[in-house]
Structures are given as C-alpha cells and as structure tokens.
Design an enzyme around this catalytic site. Structure first.
Site, mmCIF file in Angstrom:
data_model
loop_
_atom_site.group_PDB
_atom_site.id
_atom_site.type_symbol
_atom_site.label_atom_id
_atom_site.label_comp_id
_atom_site.label_asym_id
_atom_site.label_seq_id
_atom_site.Cartn_x
_atom_site.Cartn_y
_atom_site.Cartn_z
ATOM 1 N N HIS A 38 28.397 37.491 8.835
ATOM 2 C CA HIS A 38 29.438 36.459 8.795
ATOM 3 C C HIS A 38 29.379 35.610 10.073
ATOM 4 O O HIS A 38 29.548 34.401 10.024
ATOM 5 C CB HIS A 38 30.826 37.095 8.704
ATOM 6 N N GLN A 155 25.149 34.730 -6.291
ATOM 7 C CA GLN A 155 26.407 34.015 -6.038
ATOM 8 C C GLN A 155 26.124 32.574 -5.615
ATOM 9 O O GLN A 155 26.797 31.634 -6.055
ATOM 10 C CB GLN A 155 27.181 34.757 -4.942
HETATM 11 P P1 AMP Z 1 31.788 38.564 1.878
HETATM 12 O O1 AMP Z 1 32.809 38.694 2.951
HETATM 13 O O2 AMP Z 1 31.007 39.813 1.627
HETATM 14 O O3 AMP Z 1 32.340 37.925 0.632
HETATM 15 O O4 AMP Z 1 30.703 37.546 2.429
HETATM 16 C C1 AMP Z 1 31.085 36.270 2.887
HETATM 17 C C2 AMP Z 1 29.837 35.463 3.115
HETATM 18 O O5 AMP Z 1 29.028 36.097 4.106
HETATM 19 C C3 AMP Z 1 28.989 35.325 1.841
HETATM 20 O O6 AMP Z 1 28.506 33.993 1.748
HETATM 21 C C4 AMP Z 1 27.887 36.308 2.095
HETATM 22 O O7 AMP Z 1 26.686 35.977 1.440
HETATM 23 C C5 AMP Z 1 27.720 36.210 3.608
HETATM 24 N N1 AMP Z 1 27.048 37.413 4.102
HETATM 25 C C6 AMP Z 1 27.389 38.706 3.856
HETATM 26 N N2 AMP Z 1 26.491 39.550 4.408
HETATM 27 C C7 AMP Z 1 25.546 38.767 5.000
HETATM 28 C C8 AMP Z 1 24.348 39.046 5.734
HETATM 29 N N3 AMP Z 1 23.924 40.280 5.965
HETATM 30 N N4 AMP Z 1 23.635 37.992 6.190
HETATM 31 C C9 AMP Z 1 24.041 36.723 5.954
HETATM 32 N N5 AMP Z 1 25.162 36.391 5.288
HETATM 33 C C10 AMP Z 1 25.908 37.405 4.809
#
Ligand code: AMP
Length: 282
Positions: A38, A155
C-alpha cells in the site's frame, strides 16, 4: 493529515483542491491493514499529485462472501493513519458502512464477462462488490487519478473496464507487486499465516518465478506453463490449488499461447487463507 468520514467532506475537499490549483486529486483505495505494498501506491500517488492524495480505508462488506473473513479482516486504523501520513498522504477517507451503503441501497455494478473470471469465479459476487465500492469512491472523490496494485490483477481488469464503460474520466495507474525478500507477495492476509504456512505460501511466488524463467527461455505454450506452475505448487502438498490461469489481461479470457502482456495468475489455499500471485509476461 485530516481524517474525513463522509462522502460530502471528501467531495468538498476534492473540489477545493481543484479550485486552488486546477489539478485533480489522486485516490488510493484500500481496506486498511496497510503494508509496504500500500505504501508504494501512496508514494506513487504523492509523486503524481503532491498535496492532493486521499487514501481510503474501508473494509467493504459487499465484496466478502458469507463464509469469508469480513469479521476477522485485520483492522489497524491507528497504524494505518501513521503509515499514510509518513508516506505523505493528504487525507484519509474512512467512512462507515452506512455512509457507503445508505439504508435501502439497491444499486450494484456488474462488469459482465469479467466479474466471474479468476477470483470472481472462486468468490461469486466478489467483483460485484469491488466494482460497486470503487465506483462509489471514485465518484465521491472525483479523482482524476486512482492507484491500484498489480497484485490484484483480475481486479485491475474489472475496474479498468468499469471506468471505461461508465466514462468515469479517472485514469487508473497500476503499481508493481511488492514482495518480501524471499518472494512472498505482501498481503494484509499474510498475518493469518502460521510459521509453517508462511513457508508453504512461498510456493506461489516460486511458481510465478518458474513460469517467468520458462517464458524467458522461449516457452509460450499455456499448457506447459500451467503444468510447470502446478508442479511447483504440488511441492507443498498441504497447499490447495484454487486456480492457475494464463489469460488476456484485458478480457481475462484464457489464451493458448502467451503473448507479451498476458497475465499468468495463481490462487491457492494455505490452511484457511486464500493467497494470490501473478506476473505480467514479457
Ligand atoms: P487491499 O487493501 O488489499 O484492498 O489493497 C488495496 C490496494 O493495494 C489494491 O490496489 C491492491 O492491489 C494493492 N496491493 C495490495 N498488496 C500489494 C502488494 N503486495 N504490492 C502492490 N500493491 C498491493
């Protein structure tokens, strides 16, 4: 850094930013439990729109199935605010469920043909919930840039289609997957893993690396690449495969021959935790 709780506050903040310098704002939608993945999105947003970055933190109930982990999803609001502030976010948008889904809410977004592929196939209704909440967030923030992670590659495909179809006018920016040094893709759900499961989980990134190296060596046939990934996942018998797919990243439909830009994605259960990983092939 301000914390906003209502759509009205977020919209007013966004409009005021546009008035004071003409540039729109950047939105980073998250469910909280923020980690370095994030943080990389927030940093990219800050670089693109300094002083105009909203990070939303909302555990969206409509994207969880009835037997999924909505209730126990990690909620670490104070630490999230500290991380967001450290990375230069301007505001946090942390609405209540009632704010995002007013009583009687009956409007949902279905991205036909994509929302039942990959994770949408394993998690019926998941992408309907994701598309609905992201449309609400983009609409509330009147964002001209929105940052997403390639980690959730299916997504990304669903949301790009939705943004184009609804003519939302938001540019989506996709940031690379951030990994631990041993390869495990960062995920808020990694906290669920025991030490043993943490080791088993490494099979996902190993499978991805194996596929990347085969492609670098000239292999393009989907069936061979999927077989190689399956073999790597099978090295951890406790791990239960959910899917292995080679697809066109725009349509999410399977391809028989990998082309530059094809998405190779895997999902597997490690104990009670479902993990995903992927690579965009060269
Ligand atoms: P989430 O809080 O899991 O819904 O993720 C929020 C955003 O952070 C989404 O766009 C995810 O794809 C991105 N995200 C989650 N994990 C990673 C990661 N390891 N590397 C890059 N972006 C991430």
């Amino acid at each position: 850094m301000q914390i906003l709780r209502t759509v009205e506050e977020l919209r007013a903040w966004s409009r005021a930013r546009r008035c004071d310098g003409g540039q729109g704002i950047a939105l980073v939608p998250t469910m909280g439990a923020l980690h370095e993945g994030h943080a990389s999105l927030i940093r990219a947003a800050v670089e693109a729109r300094p002083g105009r970055v909203a990070v939303s933190i909302f555990v969206n109930p409509t994207q969880f199935g009835p037997n999924e982990d909505f209730a126990k999803y990690p909620r670490t609001f104070k630490a999230d605010c500290e991380l967001a502030e450290r990375e230069g976010a301007t505001v946090i948008f942390a609405p209540s469920v009632e704010e995002m889904y007013p009583a009687g809410a009956a409007t949902f977004i279905e991205v036909e043909g994509l929302s039942d592929r990959l994770d949408g196939k394993s998690r019926p209704g998941h992408f309907r919930g994701v598309a609905t909440v992201v449309a609400k967030l983009l609409n509330a923030a009147e964002a001209d840039l929105a940052f997403f992670g390639q980690k959730d590659a299916a997504q990304v495909a669903v949301l790009r289609r939705m943004v184009a179809d609804l003519r939302l006018g938001t540019k989506t920016v996709v940031c690379p997957i951030v990994r631990e040094v041993d390869g495990l893709a960062l995920s808020s759900r990694n906290v669920y893993l025991s030490a043993e499961e943490r080791k088993q989980a490494l099979a996902l990134s190993r499978a991805i690396r194996r596929v990347e190296s085969l492609v670098a060596g000239g292999e393009r046939l989907s069936i061979r690449l999927m077989e190689a990934a399956r073999d790597v996942l099978a090295e951890e018998p406790a791990l239960r495969m959910d899917y292995i797919e080679l697809v066109d990243w725009e349509t999410l439909w399977p391809v028989l021959i990998a082309a530059p830009g094809s998405l190779f994605a895997v999902a597997a259960w490690v104990g009670n935790t479902r993990l995903i990983d992927n690579t965009i092939l060269q």
